[in-house]
Design a protein around this motif. Sequence first.
Motif, mmCIF file in Angstrom:
data_model
loop_
_atom_site.group_PDB
_atom_site.id
_atom_site.type_symbol
_atom_site.label_atom_id
_atom_site.label_comp_id
_atom_site.label_asym_id
_atom_site.label_seq_id
_atom_site.Cartn_x
_atom_site.Cartn_y
_atom_site.Cartn_z
ATOM 1 N N ASP A 18 0.828 -1.205 0.000
ATOM 2 C CA ASP A 18 0.000 0.000 0.000
ATOM 3 C C ASP A 18 0.863 1.256 0.000
ATOM 4 O O ASP A 18 0.561 2.230 -0.685
ATOM 5 C CB ASP A 18 -0.931 0.026 1.218
ATOM 6 C CG ASP A 18 -2.140 -0.871 1.052
ATOM 7 O OD1 ASP A 18 -2.534 -1.159 -0.110
ATOM 8 O OD2 ASP A 18 -2.705 -1.300 2.076
ATOM 9 N N ALA A 19 1.942 1.224 0.755
ATOM 10 C CA ALA A 19 2.775 2.411 0.916
ATOM 11 C C ALA A 19 3.691 2.660 -0.277
ATOM 12 O O ALA A 19 3.812 3.801 -0.740
ATOM 13 C CB ALA A 19 3.607 2.298 2.190
ATOM 14 N N THR A 20 4.344 1.616 -0.777
ATOM 15 C CA THR A 20 5.378 1.829 -1.793
ATOM 16 C C THR A 20 5.119 1.130 -3.115
ATOM 17 O O THR A 20 5.886 1.303 -4.051
ATOM 18 C CB THR A 20 6.755 1.359 -1.266
ATOM 19 O OG1 THR A 20 6.683 -0.046 -0.995
ATOM 20 C CG2 THR A 20 7.161 2.117 -0.019
ATOM 21 N N GLY A 21 4.080 0.312 -3.177
ATOM 22 C CA GLY A 21 3.814 -0.423 -4.408
ATOM 23 C C GLY A 21 4.756 -1.604 -4.542
ATOM 24 O O GLY A 21 5.331 -2.078 -3.565
ATOM 25 N N ILE A 22 4.925 -2.046 -5.760
ATOM 26 C CA ILE A 22 5.756 -3.221 -6.013
ATOM 27 C C ILE A 22 7.197 -2.762 -6.203
ATOM 28 O O ILE A 22 7.610 -2.387 -7.296
ATOM 29 C CB ILE A 22 5.249 -4.009 -7.241
ATOM 30 C CG1 ILE A 22 3.826 -4.500 -6.987
ATOM 31 C CG2 ILE A 22 6.171 -5.173 -7.559
ATOM 32 C CD1 ILE A 22 3.174 -5.165 -8.168
ATOM 33 N N THR A 23 7.920 -2.756 -5.095
ATOM 34 C CA THR A 23 9.348 -2.461 -5.145
ATOM 35 C C THR A 23 10.070 -3.747 -4.805
ATOM 36 O O THR A 23 9.908 -4.298 -3.724
ATOM 37 C CB THR A 23 9.741 -1.355 -4.147
ATOM 38 O OG1 THR A 23 9.323 -1.759 -2.840
ATOM 39 C CG2 THR A 23 9.085 -0.030 -4.496
ATOM 40 N N SER A 24 10.836 -4.241 -5.729
ATOM 41 C CA SER A 24 11.415 -5.574 -5.590
ATOM 42 C C SER A 24 12.486 -5.675 -4.513
ATOM 43 O O SER A 24 12.898 -6.765 -4.169
ATOM 44 C CB SER A 24 11.961 -6.053 -6.934
ATOM 45 O OG SER A 24 12.907 -5.156 -7.423
#
Length: 131
Positions: A18-24
Motif C-alpha cells: 500500500d505504501a510503496t507499491g511493487i518495489t522488488s
Amino acid sequence: MENKKAITLIDRILKNLDATGITSDTLIDDIKELRTYAIEKEVPLAVKVLRYTYEHIEENDSFLIAIPEDSPLEEDTDTEEDTEDTEEAEVETVEIDQIESLKYVISLIRNLDNSMNILDLKYFKKVLTEN
C-alpha cells in the motif's frame, strides 16, 4: 496460518504494498521469508505459488497476473464509464490492479484452511507457470 510471525509478515507485506507499491528490494525478501513459513506448515501449493510469485516479480519488475474473476458484473460497470480516458490514467489503473492482485495472493496465504483460498492459489499456480 497459525504462526504469529507469518501473520505479522503478511500484514507487513500488505502494508508495504500500500505504501510503496511493487518495489522488488524488500518485497522479494519478504515473500521468500513467508515461503519458509509455508514450508514449515507443509503446504506445497503455497510454497510453489510464493516461489513462482517472487520469480515473476524478479523477471518482470511487476506482478502481471490478474485476480480471478468471480462475477462478470464488475466488467459491465467498467464498460459504462467514459472510454476517453487518457493513456496516463490507464497506466495508473493497471498499476493499481497489479498491486491489488499481488495483495490478494499474499492474503490468500493467511488462511490455508479455506477451500476457496486453495482454489484461487491453484489458479495463480497455473497462470504463473504458463507465463
